[in-house]
Design an enzyme around this catalytic site. Sequence first.
Site, PDB file in Angstrom:
ATOM      1  N   LYS A  44       0.810  -1.219   0.061  1.00 41.33           N
ATOM      2  CA  LYS A  44      -0.029   0.104   0.037  1.00 41.33           C
ATOM      3  C   LYS A  44       0.776   1.338   0.000  1.00 41.33           C
ATOM      4  CE  LYS A  44      -4.151  -2.218   0.591  1.00 41.33           C
ATOM      5  NZ  LYS A  44      -3.898  -3.724   0.839  1.00 41.33           N
TER       6      LYS A  44
HETATM    7  C1  LIG Z   1      -4.706  -4.800   0.527  1.00 39.91           C
HETATM    8  C2  LIG Z   1      -3.713  -6.003   0.503  1.00 39.91           C
HETATM    9  C3  LIG Z   1      -4.130  -7.084  -0.370  1.00 39.91           C
HETATM   10  C4  LIG Z   1      -5.128  -7.044  -1.390  1.00 39.91           C
HETATM   11  O1  LIG Z   1      -5.088  -6.011  -2.163  1.00 39.91           O
HETATM   12  P1  LIG Z   1      -6.300  -5.393  -3.078  1.00 39.91           P
HETATM   13  O2  LIG Z   1      -5.665  -4.321  -3.929  1.00 39.91           O
HETATM   14  O3  LIG Z   1      -7.251  -5.061  -2.163  1.00 39.91           O
HETATM   15  O4  LIG Z   1      -6.802  -6.528  -3.851  1.00 39.91           O
HETATM   16  C5  LIG Z   1      -3.218  -8.353  -0.307  1.00 39.91           C
HETATM   17  N1  LIG Z   1      -2.099  -8.436   0.353  1.00 39.91           N
HETATM   18  C6  LIG Z   1      -1.979  -7.419   1.324  1.00 39.91           C
HETATM   19  C7  LIG Z   1      -0.638  -7.652   2.046  1.00 39.91           C
HETATM   20  C8  LIG Z   1      -2.597  -6.173   1.614  1.00 39.91           C
HETATM   21  O5  LIG Z   1      -2.273  -5.302   2.310  1.00 39.91           O
END
Ligand SMILES: *Cc1c(COP(=O)(O)O)cnc(C)c1O
Length: 496
Positions: free
Chosen positions: A112
């Site tokens: 993120k």
């Molecule tokens: C947010 C997240 C996901 C999922 O990603 P999306 O974009 O919501 O599909 C997978 N793994 C981790 C560690 C995350 O923080």
Amino acid sequence: MLYNSTRDNAQSVEAAYAIAHGISKEGGLFVPQTVPTLTKEDFLALKNMSYVERAKYILGLFLTDFSEEELDYCAKGAYLGSFDNDLPAPLKALDDKVNILELWHGPTCAFKDLALQILPYLLTTSSKKVGDGKKTVILVATSGDTGKAALEGFKDVEGTEIMVFYPNDGVSAMQQLQMNTQKGKNVYVCAINGNFDDAQTGVKTIFTNDDIKALLSENNMEFSSANSINWGRLAPQIIYYISSYCDLMDKGEDYLKDGFNVVVPTGNFGNILAAYYARQMGAPIAKLICASNSNNVLSDFLKTGTYNRNRDFYTTISPSMDILISSNLERMLYELTGHNDKQVAAWQDALKNEGEYTVSEDVLAKLKDIFFGGFCSEAETAATIKNVFEEYGYLIDTHTAVAVSVYNDYKQETGDCRPTVIASTASPYKFANSVLEALGQTVPVNEFDAAEKLSTATKTNIPAPIAALKTSEVRFNNVCEKDDMNKVVLNHLGIK
Ligand SMILES: *Cc1c(COP(=O)(O)O)cnc(C)c1O
């Protein structure tokens, strides 16, 4: 470049507007009218660039209302000084075919950060352009990682206030501590008694509530979103897929003669949608492999064409993927129906009212052509962490393990052994307890003891931001009912 809403093509706005507002007023998501494509020469030029330069180039194609200086300011501010060795998305070869795209070298140790380090720059630049001088209130619903990454990105950013809601009991101990120790004058954190979908629905409801919006406006404030419903969150995610292709090109033309596959551990469908856009732009991505945990609503959908959220919700060891309403699928459907806003709006209504919808044969065929959907159980997730560590001496977290497990199923089922990029979305130290347990070790009660034990057992280092939590002051311990989120927001903003 203009953007339309997935639910109303009459909405036609520039990137700055889409980013400043986050969501269209009737609840649709903003999507670029056309997807820019890259030529072979473009890719060759990108191959020789740094990540910052790649970011500027790719964002420039989508954010055509941003000046060169603005793009420079945003990309440098985000990607210089915040990631290990200034390499936000290094590619690690696991063997000669499988490459891990490590997306967790930023300040909060999850992918993120790649988008949320730059979003505050994009958003404040956008707000200046849209030019209403209002304070931006960022509301975030998080399944664990977005919350911390958004707090870290927006802390003390002038003209913004950020409020994060997370599911109580739905995040790891380390994730909760990361959020509750957040520093900054403009931050607020609250747990809700409910799951992620409740938090996300609550935030979306507040966003589209005309009375609340009017109240904010009277107080010279307006909402925006740091969730992947905001185009400013999604566009930066396209960069690292293009970047991974540029890095793969080092292996020679022969290596990529049949293209490569991309595997993404998926929740809200944001990360994999970014990979889809990279594919549309011309990166030679063959299959997009969408990996789910026991909350397998997406893998069912990709098999049957019916999206049905009326099912049990499981709390898993990959909590950031515990989601039954994958918001960004709406954008995918808009793309695959040739921007049919009425159809997309009807499906989203059905999802809201009946909890399910079924797409046409034609759309299902297109989905199957591009995607493979699979899921794995908790036991398979754990076994994968152990196997990968034993076979390669490489430690993965619980989310990346879901991706590896589903990828192995895919290879078995199809025999496709093209080169592959697996998105590694978090540091194993965010989920030290589950990872230790997967390795067959006993788990200490204290999460920092667990992290230290994991470090000793695997001869890997605890990332500095996680180690630092041990001595950080807890600033928040708020909990509210899911139906009270609107009151909490108004209260915190000092609006009656
Ligand atoms: C947010 C997240 C996901 C999922 O990603 P999306 O974009 O919501 O599909 C997978 N793994 C981790 C560690 C995350 O923080």
